[in-house]
Design an enzyme around this catalytic site. Structure first.
Site, PDB file in Angstrom:
ATOM      1  N   THR A 141      58.735  27.406  20.649  1.00  9.04           N
ATOM      2  CA  THR A 141      57.781  27.724  21.895  1.00  9.04           C
ATOM      3  C   THR A 141      57.343  26.755  22.687  1.00  9.04           C
ATOM      4  O   THR A 141      57.398  26.789  23.950  1.00  9.04           O
ATOM      5  CB  THR A 141      56.849  28.830  21.406  1.00  9.04           C
ATOM      6  OG1 THR A 141      57.528  30.038  20.845  1.00  9.04           O
ATOM      7  CG2 THR A 141      55.866  29.144  22.468  1.00  9.04           C
ATOM      8  N   ASN A 142      56.991  25.599  22.117  1.00  9.10           N
ATOM      9  CA  ASN A 142      56.242  24.644  22.896  1.00  9.10           C
ATOM     10  C   ASN A 142      57.303  23.679  23.655  1.00  9.10           C
ATOM     11  O   ASN A 142      56.418  22.944  24.297  1.00  9.10           O
ATOM     12  CB  ASN A 142      55.598  23.635  21.560  1.00  9.10           C
ATOM     13  CG  ASN A 142      54.486  24.559  20.978  1.00  9.10           C
ATOM     14  OD1 ASN A 142      54.197  25.684  21.191  1.00  9.10           O
ATOM     15  ND2 ASN A 142      54.016  23.905  19.854  1.00  9.10           N
ATOM     16  N   SER A 318      38.405  52.244  62.150  1.00  8.74           N
ATOM     17  CA  SER A 318      37.175  52.905  61.756  1.00  8.74           C
ATOM     18  C   SER A 318      37.392  54.230  61.433  1.00  8.74           C
ATOM     19  O   SER A 318      37.923  55.015  62.241  1.00  8.74           O
ATOM     20  CB  SER A 318      36.173  52.411  62.690  1.00  8.74           C
ATOM     21  OG  SER A 318      34.934  53.111  62.542  1.00  8.74           O
ATOM     22  N   SER A 319      36.423  54.764  60.340  1.00  6.02           N
ATOM     23  CA  SER A 319      36.475  56.213  60.216  1.00  6.02           C
ATOM     24  C   SER A 319      35.356  56.579  61.030  1.00  6.02           C
ATOM     25  O   SER A 319      35.142  57.900  61.009  1.00  6.02           O
ATOM     26  CB  SER A 319      36.028  56.456  58.837  1.00  6.02           C
ATOM     27  OG  SER A 319      34.953  55.592  58.357  1.00  6.02           O
ATOM     28  N   LYS A 324      38.716  51.960  67.762  1.00  4.85           N
ATOM     29  CA  LYS A 324      38.679  50.327  67.239  1.00  4.85           C
ATOM     30  C   LYS A 324      39.628  50.316  66.402  1.00  4.85           C
ATOM     31  O   LYS A 324      40.060  50.870  65.824  1.00  4.85           O
ATOM     32  CB  LYS A 324      37.430  50.528  66.178  1.00  4.85           C
ATOM     33  CG  LYS A 324      36.808  49.108  65.603  1.00  4.85           C
ATOM     34  CD  LYS A 324      35.456  48.955  65.090  1.00  4.85           C
ATOM     35  CE  LYS A 324      35.107  47.799  64.994  1.00  4.85           C
ATOM     36  NZ  LYS A 324      35.627  46.895  63.743  1.00  4.85           N
TER      37      LYS A 324
END
Length: 467
Positions: A141-142, A318-319, A324
Site C-alpha cells: 500500500t505504501n 429574499s423571502s 431583491k
C-alpha cells in the site's frame, strides 16, 4: 440476499454473493463510516489505481513472477476500471485509518474478482487468483497508493484546468468589451485614479492565467513516485530492477512522464509534492475569492451602491424583501474558496503528522486535494456561465463617478504641484464643486489644458501629453 463467505486474519464474514469487493473492503466499509464519500466519488483515483496494478502485473509477468494467464486477466480487469466500469464496487470511505490500505485492498479485491470471472472462476475463489499474492505482487500500500494518488491528482487537474482556462477567456472577452469605459479605480475603498473597466477585467484574467502555469509546475512534481519501494522504500519483496521497469510501464499506460524517485525511502514518507500542490490550489482560491468580492462590490446597489456593473439575475434574493436580487454566484465561489483554503490547512497538518518511514495520514491529504479540484472545477464553470458571461456595464454610472471624483486631481499634480492639488481636493470635498471647475476658477490651468490632462489618453497610461 444471496451471500458468499470469505475468510481473513480476523475470521469469516458473509458478503453479497455478487459483490466484486471482498472481505477486507467490507470490514473497512463498516469501520470507516465517516464522510459518506466513497472512493467511487473520485473516478480519477480508481483509474490511477488500475493503471498502477496493470503496470505491476505486466512487470511481474516479464520478470516471471506471474503467469501469462494471470497477468492478462489482471490487465483486462484493470482496463475495464480505466474505462470507467465497476466503479460502484469501490465502497470504502475516502477517510480511513491504515495509510490507505483499505483503498488498496478495495482495488486488489475488485481486480482479483473481475480477473477470476475472466478465467472462468467464481467470485471469491481466490485460490485461482489472489488479491494479495497476485494483484498486489511486488507492491505495498505504501508505494501503490501514493503513486496512484500522484497520478489521480494529475488526472483531476487535467479535468479542472479547462474550466479555469475557459473562465479566463470569458474575463478576457469582457476586458475587450469594456475597454472603452472609463471608471474610477479605488484603493482602500477610496477613490484613487481613473482606469477602464476593461483594464479591471483584464487584470482578473491575467491573475488566473498565472495559476494555470503554476498547476502545471505542481503536476510535474507529482511525476516522481516511489512505486517499487514497497513497505518503506527499500524494495523488499521485489526483484532487482523492478522499480525502474514498473514505473516505465506506468508512464506508458498513463501517458504521464512518471519517473522513479531518486531515493525511495525519502519518497515513501515525504508529502512535499502534495503540500506544494495544495498551496497552489489555496493561492488560486484566494484569487478567485478576491475577484468575487470585487464583483459583489462593483455590482452593489443597484441604486445605493457602486452600481458600475450588473450581474445576471439568477434567482429571487429574499423571502421578505420583494425585488431583491443577490450576487449568489460570486457568493458561492467565495464559499468554495474558503473550503479549499481550509483544506490546505488540513493537508498541511496531515503532512506534518508523518512519523519515521511513513505518513499514515495520506488518505486525508488525497481526499482534500481531489475534493478541492472537484469543487474548483464546478465553481469555475458556474462563475463563468452563470455570472461572467452575463455581466453588463453601467456606462453612465462609471462616467458619473469619474466626473465627480476628487481622485482625478492626481493627473494634474505634475502641473499645479502637490500642495495646490491637496488644497483643491479638500476644497472640492467640502464645497461639492468639481476639481475641474475649481482649477479653472483659480486660473491654475486653462479649460483646454484641464480637458487635455483629464482625457483618457493622459490618465489611463503613462502620459504622452505635454502642455
Amino acid at each position: 440476499m444471496n451471500t458468499r463467505s470469505e475468510y481473513d486474519l480476523l475470521g469469516n464474514m458473509d458478503l453479497p454473493a455478487d459483490a466484486l469487493y471482498g472481505i477486507q473492503t467490507q470490514r473497512a466499509a463498516q469501520n470507516f463510516a465517516i464522510t459518506g464519500v466513497p472512493i467511487s466519488h473520485f473516478p480519477e483515483l480508481i483509474k490511477a489505481l488500475a493503471m498502477v496494478k496493470a503496470s505491476a502485473a505486466r512487470t511481474n509477468q516479464e520478470m516471471h513472477l506471474l503467469t501469462d494467464e494471470k497477468a492478462d486477466a489482471i490487465v483486462a480487469a484493470c482496463q475495464e476500471l480505466i474505462l470507467g466500469q465497476h466503479h460502484d464496487a469501490f465502497i470504502v470511505d475516502v477517510i480511513q485509518g491504515g495509510a490507505g490500505t483499505s483503498t488498496n485492498m478495495n482495488a486488489n479485491e475488485v481486480i482479483a474478482n473481475l480477473a477470476l470471472t475472466k478465467l472462468g472462476h467464481k467470485l471469491g475463489d481466490y485460490q485461482h487468483l489472489h488479491p494479495n499474492d497476485d494483484v498486489n505482487r511486488s507492491q505495498s500500500t505504501n508505494d501503490a497508493y501514493p503513486t496512484a494518488a500522484c497520478l489521480g491528482i494529475q488526472f483531476a487537474a487535467d479535468n479542472f484546468v479547462p474550466s479555469l482556462a475557459s473562465l479566463k477567456a470569458a474575463l478576457e472577452e469582457k476586458g475587450k468589451a469594456f475597454a472603452h469605459i472609463v471608471k474610477m479605480g479605488r484603493t482602500q475603498l477610496q477613490d484613487a485614479v481613473p482606469m477602464t473597466l476593461g483594464q479591471e477585467f483584464d487584470a482578473f484574467a491575467v491573475t488566473l492565467g498565472e495559476d494555470i502555469d503554476r498547476i502545471s509546475e505542481a503536476c510535474a512534481l507529482l511525476c516522481e513516485v516511489n512505486l517499487g519501494g514497497t513497505a518503506i522504500g527499500t524494495g523488499i519483496n521485489t526483484p532487482e530492477g523492478y522499480a525502474t521497469r514498473v514505473v516505465e510501464k506506468l508512464a506508458t499506460i498513463s501517458t504521464k512522464p512518471m519517473v522513479p524517485a531518486s531515493n525511495l525511502v525519502e519518497a515513501t514518507s515525504d508529502m512535499g509534492a502534495f503540500v506544494f500542490f495544495s498551496g497552489i490550489l489555496k493561492r488560486l482560491a484566494i484569487k478567485l475569492s478576491k475577484m468575487s468580492n470585487d464583483l459583489r462590490l462593483l455590482s452593489s446597489g443597484p441604486r445605493t451602491g457602486l452600481g458600475e456593473i450588473n450581474l445576471p439575475p439568477m434567482q429571487p434574493g429574499s423571502s421578505i424583501m420583494p425585488g431583491k436580487v443577490n450576487p449568489v454566484i460570486p457568493e458561492a465561489m467565495n464559499q468554495t474558496a474558503y473550503q479549499v483554503i481550509a483544506s490546505d490547512l488540513a493537508v498541511s497538518l496531515a503532512a506534518e503528522a508523518g512519523q519515521l518511514q511513513l505518513n499514515a495520514m495520506e488518505p486525508m491529504i488525497i481526499y482534500n486535494l481531489l475534493n478541492s479540484l472537484k469543487m474548483l472545477k464546478e465553481a469555475c464553470h458556474m462563475l463563468e456561465t452563470r455570472c461572467i458571461r452575463g455581466i453588463t456595464a453601467n456606462e453612465a454610472v462609471c462616467a458619473g463617478h469619474v466626473e465627480n471624483s476628487i481622485g482625478i486631481i492626481t493627473a494634474l499634480v505634475p502641473h499645479i504641484g502637490y500642495s495646490n492639488a491637496s488644497r483643491i481636493a479638500r476644497q472640492a470635498l467640502t464645497t461639492g464643486s468639481t476639481v475641474k471647475a475649481l482649477i479653472i476658477e483659480e486660473q491654475l490651468l486653462t479649460e483646454e489644458q484641464v480637458n487635455l490632462l483629464l482625457s483618457p489618453e493622459s490618465m489611463l497610461s503613462p502620459s504622452k501629453v505635454s502642455l
